[in-house]
Design a protein around this motif. Structure first.
Motif, mmCIF file in Angstrom:
data_model
loop_
_atom_site.group_PDB
_atom_site.id
_atom_site.type_symbol
_atom_site.label_atom_id
_atom_site.label_comp_id
_atom_site.label_asym_id
_atom_site.label_seq_id
_atom_site.Cartn_x
_atom_site.Cartn_y
_atom_site.Cartn_z
ATOM 1 N N PRO A 88 0.826 -1.206 0.000
ATOM 2 C CA PRO A 88 0.000 0.000 0.000
ATOM 3 C C PRO A 88 0.864 1.261 0.000
ATOM 4 O O PRO A 88 1.955 1.285 0.585
ATOM 5 N N GLU A 89 0.381 2.319 -0.644
ATOM 6 C CA GLU A 89 1.127 3.578 -0.716
ATOM 7 C C GLU A 89 0.767 4.444 0.495
ATOM 8 O O GLU A 89 -0.104 5.310 0.436
ATOM 9 N N VAL A 90 1.460 4.197 1.580
ATOM 10 C CA VAL A 90 1.262 4.926 2.827
ATOM 11 C C VAL A 90 2.624 5.123 3.483
ATOM 12 O O VAL A 90 3.617 4.525 3.064
ATOM 13 N N ASP A 91 2.660 5.947 4.529
ATOM 14 C CA ASP A 91 3.926 6.184 5.231
ATOM 15 C C ASP A 91 3.843 5.924 6.725
ATOM 16 O O ASP A 91 4.783 6.209 7.454
ATOM 17 N N GLY A 92 2.721 5.357 7.153
ATOM 18 C CA GLY A 92 2.592 4.954 8.538
ATOM 19 C C GLY A 92 1.783 3.674 8.630
ATOM 20 O O GLY A 92 0.827 3.476 7.868
ATOM 21 N N LEU A 93 2.182 2.786 9.538
ATOM 22 C CA LEU A 93 1.491 1.529 9.757
ATOM 23 C C LEU A 93 1.202 1.384 11.248
ATOM 24 O O LEU A 93 2.055 1.709 12.084
ATOM 25 N N VAL A 94 0.024 0.873 11.581
ATOM 26 C CA VAL A 94 -0.392 0.712 12.973
ATOM 27 C C VAL A 94 -1.059 -0.644 13.117
ATOM 28 O O VAL A 94 -1.777 -1.094 12.213
ATOM 29 N N THR A 95 -0.831 -1.311 14.257
ATOM 30 C CA THR A 95 -1.499 -2.584 14.498
ATOM 31 C C THR A 95 -1.745 -2.811 15.980
ATOM 32 O O THR A 95 -1.030 -2.278 16.828
ATOM 33 N N ASN A 96 -2.771 -3.617 16.253
ATOM 34 C CA ASN A 96 -2.990 -4.147 17.598
ATOM 35 C C ASN A 96 -3.081 -5.666 17.541
ATOM 36 O O ASN A 96 -3.641 -6.295 18.439
ATOM 37 N N THR A 97 -2.523 -6.242 16.482
ATOM 38 C CA THR A 97 -2.576 -7.678 16.236
ATOM 39 C C THR A 97 -1.230 -8.324 16.527
ATOM 40 O O THR A 97 -0.210 -7.929 15.945
ATOM 41 N N ALA A 115 4.654 2.966 20.602
ATOM 42 C CA ALA A 115 4.052 1.858 21.336
ATOM 43 C C ALA A 115 3.270 2.356 22.533
ATOM 44 O O ALA A 115 3.730 3.232 23.276
ATOM 45 N N ASP A 116 2.083 1.789 22.711
ATOM 46 C CA ASP A 116 1.292 1.921 23.938
ATOM 47 C C ASP A 116 1.107 0.506 24.449
ATOM 48 O O ASP A 116 0.259 -0.241 23.961
ATOM 49 N N ALA A 117 1.913 0.128 25.441
ATOM 50 C CA ALA A 117 1.883 -1.243 25.941
ATOM 51 C C ALA A 117 0.571 -1.553 26.642
ATOM 52 O O ALA A 117 0.070 -2.676 26.559
ATOM 53 N N ALA A 118 -0.001 -0.575 27.336
ATOM 54 C CA ALA A 118 -1.241 -0.808 28.075
ATOM 55 C C ALA A 118 -2.382 -1.154 27.133
ATOM 56 O O ALA A 118 -3.209 -2.027 27.422
ATOM 57 N N ALA A 119 -2.435 -0.483 25.992
ATOM 58 C CA ALA A 119 -3.499 -0.730 25.016
ATOM 59 C C ALA A 119 -3.150 -1.847 24.038
ATOM 60 O O ALA A 119 -4.026 -2.343 23.327
ATOM 61 N N GLY A 120 -1.875 -2.229 23.982
ATOM 62 C CA GLY A 120 -1.454 -3.230 23.018
ATOM 63 C C GLY A 120 -1.521 -2.723 21.594
ATOM 64 O O GLY A 120 -2.024 -3.406 20.698
ATOM 65 N N THR A 146 -7.524 5.325 17.535
ATOM 66 C CA THR A 146 -8.743 4.639 17.096
ATOM 67 C C THR A 146 -8.747 3.178 17.522
ATOM 68 O O THR A 146 -9.803 2.544 17.569
ATOM 69 N N LEU A 147 -7.566 2.649 17.834
ATOM 70 C CA LEU A 147 -7.454 1.264 18.293
ATOM 71 C C LEU A 147 -7.380 1.177 19.816
ATOM 72 O O LEU A 147 -7.145 0.089 20.359
ATOM 73 N N GLY A 148 -7.540 2.300 20.491
ATOM 74 C CA GLY A 148 -7.563 2.285 21.945
ATOM 75 C C GLY A 148 -6.355 2.858 22.637
ATOM 76 O O GLY A 148 -6.304 2.912 23.873
ATOM 77 N N VAL A 248 16.126 -0.966 7.795
ATOM 78 C CA VAL A 248 14.751 -1.126 8.245
ATOM 79 C C VAL A 248 14.665 -0.935 9.746
ATOM 80 O O VAL A 248 15.592 -1.245 10.486
ATOM 81 N N SER A 249 13.536 -0.392 10.193
ATOM 82 C CA SER A 249 13.222 -0.263 11.609
ATOM 83 C C SER A 249 11.924 -1.025 11.839
ATOM 84 O O SER A 249 10.968 -0.896 11.066
ATOM 85 N N VAL A 250 11.881 -1.837 12.904
ATOM 86 C CA VAL A 250 10.781 -2.782 13.075
ATOM 87 C C VAL A 250 10.192 -2.710 14.480
ATOM 88 O O VAL A 250 10.884 -2.377 15.438
ATOM 89 N N ILE A 251 8.912 -3.062 14.573
ATOM 90 C CA ILE A 251 8.237 -3.132 15.870
ATOM 91 C C ILE A 251 7.057 -4.096 15.743
ATOM 92 O O ILE A 251 6.452 -4.220 14.666
ATOM 93 N N GLY A 252 6.739 -4.784 16.839
ATOM 94 C CA GLY A 252 5.608 -5.696 16.823
ATOM 95 C C GLY A 252 5.210 -6.129 18.221
ATOM 96 O O GLY A 252 5.929 -5.896 19.199
ATOM 97 N N LEU A 253 4.052 -6.766 18.300
ATOM 98 C CA LEU A 253 3.506 -7.282 19.553
ATOM 99 C C LEU A 253 3.736 -8.793 19.622
ATOM 100 O O LEU A 253 3.515 -9.502 18.643
ATOM 101 N N LEU A 254 4.144 -9.277 20.764
ATOM 102 C CA LEU A 254 4.345 -10.716 20.955
ATOM 103 C C LEU A 254 3.068 -11.366 21.453
ATOM 104 O O LEU A 254 2.254 -10.714 22.119
#
Length: 254
Positions: A88-97, A115-120, A146-148, A248-254
């Motif tokens: 997708p042609e975007v410059d920001g990505l967000v997830t709670n998955t 990162a918001d650890a409390a909201a995941g 919007t994801l909390g 690359v710079s990376v981030i994710g939820l375990l």
């Protein structure tokens, strides 16, 4: 091979990393951890490098999701790994998955991890000067909400990008920044050539701080100056090289 910040390291259930150019399988001008699918590097090598980046950061062993970055303020919610043959042609990505690994590619622009650890909820933004002026950082925070997520709980880390000492710009360059806010003049230092040196990381930090985030931090690495550690578009341009790698710079939820 990887740069991390303690403020994100200490968050439970979240892994992140700002990768350097080292530790990969590419060679030549892409030596060695080139993660840019938009380069002319061999795709198999790029994919191996991306897998190594995910592993180095301690993320879930799932494919890295990156966008086709266009210096916009567009931000996408990702609920499953993105198809990297149709980004997708975007410059920001967000997830709670959990298991969705977000990445941004840079070679002087500012990678910003959230990162918001409390909201995941986590996010990743590509902040070149156009995107930063256009509001990509604010939009990333808005979409996280919007994801909390709550902005007072968000940790934002600005990774390796071109430093002010390396970032000479023309006399016309400050105008759109100062038009937005005269106080932005502080991010431009006049040099001996009657041009300016722009503080991209400082400008991004200022915009993030105005949002009232819980923590804003910058790693302070200059991608243009630190050739052994980082790819740089500006360095490539000065030398007249045919292409350049992307870290690359990376981030994710375990």
């Amino acid at each position: 091979m990887i740069v991390t910040v303690g403020e994100l390291d200490r968050l439970p259930g979240i892994r992140h990393g700002f990768l350097t150019r080292n530790g990969g399988v590419s060679d030549g001008i892409y030596d060695s951890l080139n993660c840019g699918l938009g380069t002319t590097d061999e795709r198999d090598r790029v994919m191996e490098n991306r897998a190594r980046a995910v592993k180095a950061a301690g993320l879930t062993d799932t494919p890295l999701s990156t966008a086709y970055q266009v210096h916009s303020a567009k931000v996408l919610v990702v609920d499953r790994p993105l198809d990297q043959s149709n980004r997708p042609e975007v410059d920001g990505l967000v997830t709670n998955t959990q298991g969705v690994n977000l990445g941004v590619l840079t070679a002087d622009c500012g990678p910003v991890l959230f990162a918001d650890a409390a909201a995941g909820v986590v996010g990743a933004a590509h902040a070149g000067w156009k995107g930063a002026v256009g509001g990509v950082l604010e939009e990333t925070v808005r979409v996280m909400e919007t994801l909390g997520a709550r902005r007072e709980n968000i940790v934002a880390a600005i990774g390796p990008c071109i430093g002010q000492a390396s970032y000479e710009v023309g006399t016309e360059f400050p105008a759109p920044f100062i038009a937005q806010d005269p106080a932005n003049a502080r991010f431009f230092a006049a040099n001996a050539c009657r041009k300016f040196q722009f503080d991209l990381a400082g400008y991004c930090a200022s915009r993030l701080e105005k949002l009232g985030l819980g923590t804003v931090i910058a790693t302070g690495h200059d991608t243009c100056a630190l050739e052994d550690d980082f790819f740089s578009y500006r360095r490539k341009t000065k030398r007249g090289e045919p292409d350049y790698g992307r870290q690359v710079s990376v981030i994710g939820l375990l």
